[in-house]
Motif scaffolding. Sequence first.
Motif, PDB file in Angstrom:
ATOM      1  N   VAL A 147       8.642  42.038  40.504  1.00  0.00           N
ATOM      2  CA  VAL A 147       9.955  42.646  40.038  1.00  0.00           C
ATOM      3  C   VAL A 147      11.089  41.795  41.029  1.00  0.00           C
ATOM      4  CG1 VAL A 147       9.328  44.734  39.447  1.00  0.00           C
ATOM      5  CG2 VAL A 147       9.803  44.579  42.010  1.00  0.00           C
ATOM      6  N   PHE A 148      10.571  40.988  42.235  1.00  0.00           N
ATOM      7  CA  PHE A 148      11.621  40.619  43.088  1.00  0.00           C
ATOM      8  C   PHE A 148      12.547  39.606  42.450  1.00  0.00           C
ATOM      9  CE2 PHE A 148       7.960  37.422  43.271  1.00  0.00           C
ATOM     10  CZ  PHE A 148       8.615  36.249  43.478  1.00  0.00           C
ATOM     11  N   PRO A 149      13.700  39.522  43.176  1.00  0.00           N
ATOM     12  CA  PRO A 149      14.862  38.774  42.280  1.00  0.00           C
ATOM     13  C   PRO A 149      14.736  37.332  42.623  1.00  0.00           C
ATOM     14  CG  PRO A 149      15.593  40.037  44.386  1.00  0.00           C
ATOM     15  CD  PRO A 149      14.381  40.408  44.109  1.00  0.00           C
ATOM     16  N   ILE A 150      15.280  36.583  41.819  1.00  0.00           N
ATOM     17  CA  ILE A 150      15.363  35.175  41.978  1.00  0.00           C
ATOM     18  C   ILE A 150      16.643  34.925  42.902  1.00  0.00           C
ATOM     19  CG2 ILE A 150      15.604  32.681  41.017  1.00  0.00           C
ATOM     20  CD1 ILE A 150      14.182  34.065  38.656  1.00  0.00           C
ATOM     21  N   ARG A 151      16.402  34.513  44.250  1.00  0.00           N
ATOM     22  CA  ARG A 151      17.662  34.335  45.151  1.00  0.00           C
ATOM     23  C   ARG A 151      17.828  33.001  45.197  1.00  0.00           C
ATOM     24  NH1 ARG A 151      15.626  39.578  48.053  1.00  0.00           N
ATOM     25  NH2 ARG A 151      17.233  41.022  47.376  1.00  0.00           N
ATOM     26  N   PRO A 152      18.967  32.642  45.863  1.00  0.00           N
ATOM     27  CA  PRO A 152      19.311  31.147  46.217  1.00  0.00           C
ATOM     28  C   PRO A 152      18.246  30.696  47.083  1.00  0.00           C
ATOM     29  CG  PRO A 152      21.318  32.404  46.171  1.00  0.00           C
ATOM     30  CD  PRO A 152      20.289  33.564  45.958  1.00  0.00           C
ATOM     31  N   ALA A 198      20.038  33.315  41.030  1.00  0.00           N
ATOM     32  CA  ALA A 198      20.347  31.777  41.351  1.00  0.00           C
ATOM     33  C   ALA A 198      19.592  31.377  40.271  1.00  0.00           C
ATOM     34  CB  ALA A 198      19.654  31.485  42.718  1.00  0.00           C
ATOM     35  N   ALA A 199      20.035  30.147  40.258  1.00  0.00           N
ATOM     36  CA  ALA A 199      19.446  29.281  38.931  1.00  0.00           C
ATOM     37  C   ALA A 199      18.195  28.265  39.612  1.00  0.00           C
ATOM     38  CB  ALA A 199      20.381  28.198  38.155  1.00  0.00           C
ATOM     39  N   GLU A 200      17.278  29.070  39.941  1.00  0.00           N
ATOM     40  CA  GLU A 200      16.154  28.013  40.712  1.00  0.00           C
ATOM     41  C   GLU A 200      14.979  28.651  39.973  1.00  0.00           C
ATOM     42  OE1 GLU A 200      16.193  26.275  42.954  1.00  0.00           O
ATOM     43  OE2 GLU A 200      17.810  26.347  43.811  1.00  0.00           O
ATOM     44  N   CYS A 201      14.001  27.612  39.905  1.00  0.00           N
ATOM     45  CA  CYS A 201      12.487  27.881  39.327  1.00  0.00           C
ATOM     46  C   CYS A 201      11.616  28.057  40.585  1.00  0.00           C
ATOM     47  CB  CYS A 201      12.018  26.409  38.736  1.00  0.00           C
ATOM     48  SG  CYS A 201      10.292  26.504  38.170  1.00  0.00           S
ATOM     49  N   GLN A 249      15.927  20.770  36.551  1.00  0.00           N
ATOM     50  CA  GLN A 249      16.085  22.490  36.228  1.00  0.00           C
ATOM     51  C   GLN A 249      17.386  22.819  35.457  1.00  0.00           C
ATOM     52  OE1 GLN A 249      15.166  24.927  39.414  1.00  0.00           O
ATOM     53  NE2 GLN A 249      13.789  23.659  40.411  1.00  0.00           N
ATOM     54  N   ASP A 250      17.226  23.562  34.455  1.00  0.00           N
ATOM     55  CA  ASP A 250      18.410  24.193  33.751  1.00  0.00           C
ATOM     56  C   ASP A 250      17.923  25.473  33.514  1.00  0.00           C
ATOM     57  OD1 ASP A 250      20.578  24.775  32.241  1.00  0.00           O
ATOM     58  OD2 ASP A 250      19.871  23.617  30.605  1.00  0.00           O
ATOM     59  N   ILE A 251      18.056  26.497  34.398  1.00  0.00           N
ATOM     60  CA  ILE A 251      17.329  27.765  34.476  1.00  0.00           C
ATOM     61  C   ILE A 251      18.283  28.471  33.445  1.00  0.00           C
ATOM     62  CG2 ILE A 251      16.430  29.734  35.666  1.00  0.00           C
ATOM     63  CD1 ILE A 251      14.869  27.087  35.860  1.00  0.00           C
ATOM     64  N   ARG A 252      17.987  28.705  32.313  1.00  0.00           N
ATOM     65  CA  ARG A 252      19.040  29.265  31.290  1.00  0.00           C
ATOM     66  C   ARG A 252      19.380  30.635  31.375  1.00  0.00           C
ATOM     67  NH1 ARG A 252      18.557  25.348  26.877  1.00  0.00           N
ATOM     68  NH2 ARG A 252      19.745  26.886  25.575  1.00  0.00           N
ATOM     69  N   TYR A 253      18.385  31.601  31.865  1.00  0.00           N
ATOM     70  CA  TYR A 253      18.783  32.987  32.072  1.00  0.00           C
ATOM     71  C   TYR A 253      19.614  33.330  33.212  1.00  0.00           C
ATOM     72  CZ  TYR A 253      14.928  33.261  28.473  1.00  0.00           C
ATOM     73  OH  TYR A 253      14.290  32.889  27.514  1.00  0.00           O
ATOM     74  N   ALA A 254      19.845  32.509  34.098  1.00  0.00           N
ATOM     75  CA  ALA A 254      20.777  32.590  35.195  1.00  0.00           C
ATOM     76  C   ALA A 254      22.284  32.323  34.941  1.00  0.00           C
ATOM     77  CB  ALA A 254      20.418  31.470  36.299  1.00  0.00           C
ATOM     78  N   GLY A 255      22.308  32.133  33.341  1.00  0.00           N
ATOM     79  CA  GLY A 255      23.735  31.857  33.117  1.00  0.00           C
ATOM     80  C   GLY A 255      24.025  32.323  31.637  1.00  0.00           C
TER      81      GLY A 255
END
Length: 239
Positions: free
Chosen positions: A232-237, A49-52, A29-35
């Motif tokens: 709409v829920f966020p991507i959390r750790p 969080a950088a999570e798929c 994983q390299d979740i680009r929109y988290a950085g």
Amino acid sequence: MLAGIVPASAAKLLADFVYLRDIDPTIQQDIRYAGSNNFVGRPLPRYEAAECIVRRDVGLRLQAAQTELRPRGLSLKMLDCYRPVRAVAEMLAWSEDGVETTAGRRYTPGVAKRDLFRLGYIAVRSSHSTGAALDLTLVELAADNSAVFDPAKDYADCTAPAALRAPEGSVDMGTGYDCFDVKAHTAARDLTPEQRRWRNELVTVMARQGFVNYAREWWHFSLPGAGATTYVFPIRPRR
């Protein structure tokens, strides 16, 4: 744009959605929109969080694709998965703000950012927000994938040779990820035989699991019929 959206309080990460790591931790994983390594140049809203995160059936199909690839020394690499609606709105606002930057032009070498919506590169409503669309590439496990993105470095644009572009840590698909250019169209002609082979490989392995490629983006795949509701829920750790 807000029609059919489920409020955050109702969109819990329960039965329908999963962290892909919980299904197959071998998928990279390299979740680009988290950085900051993306065309906007900063983390997008609700990427905490950088999570798929994907729908469970999507995750199981990705696991099946990975099972096919790993004996051949390959891996999937996820670049984006579920995308909150707020992040989609931020992309659209970026495309309409009229500000062109050097970093942004790396992704739009031949088109003005104001034309990205008209040309079909940025949408008001994204299938990513349903949890059934994915951005991904392939990685050769034996290759040296250690190069990392340096935000201070002046990289060439996304259509340049791989050695001059920002590092992807993946096979050379002919352009970088999120390259808003005709060369990024899956069937683009201006490719080397090896770049064409890698694109065909990705399309083939994903098609065997029911995914359909978007013709303007070699990296984008969706699962037809997997759901029309956007979230709409966020991507959390992951915990």
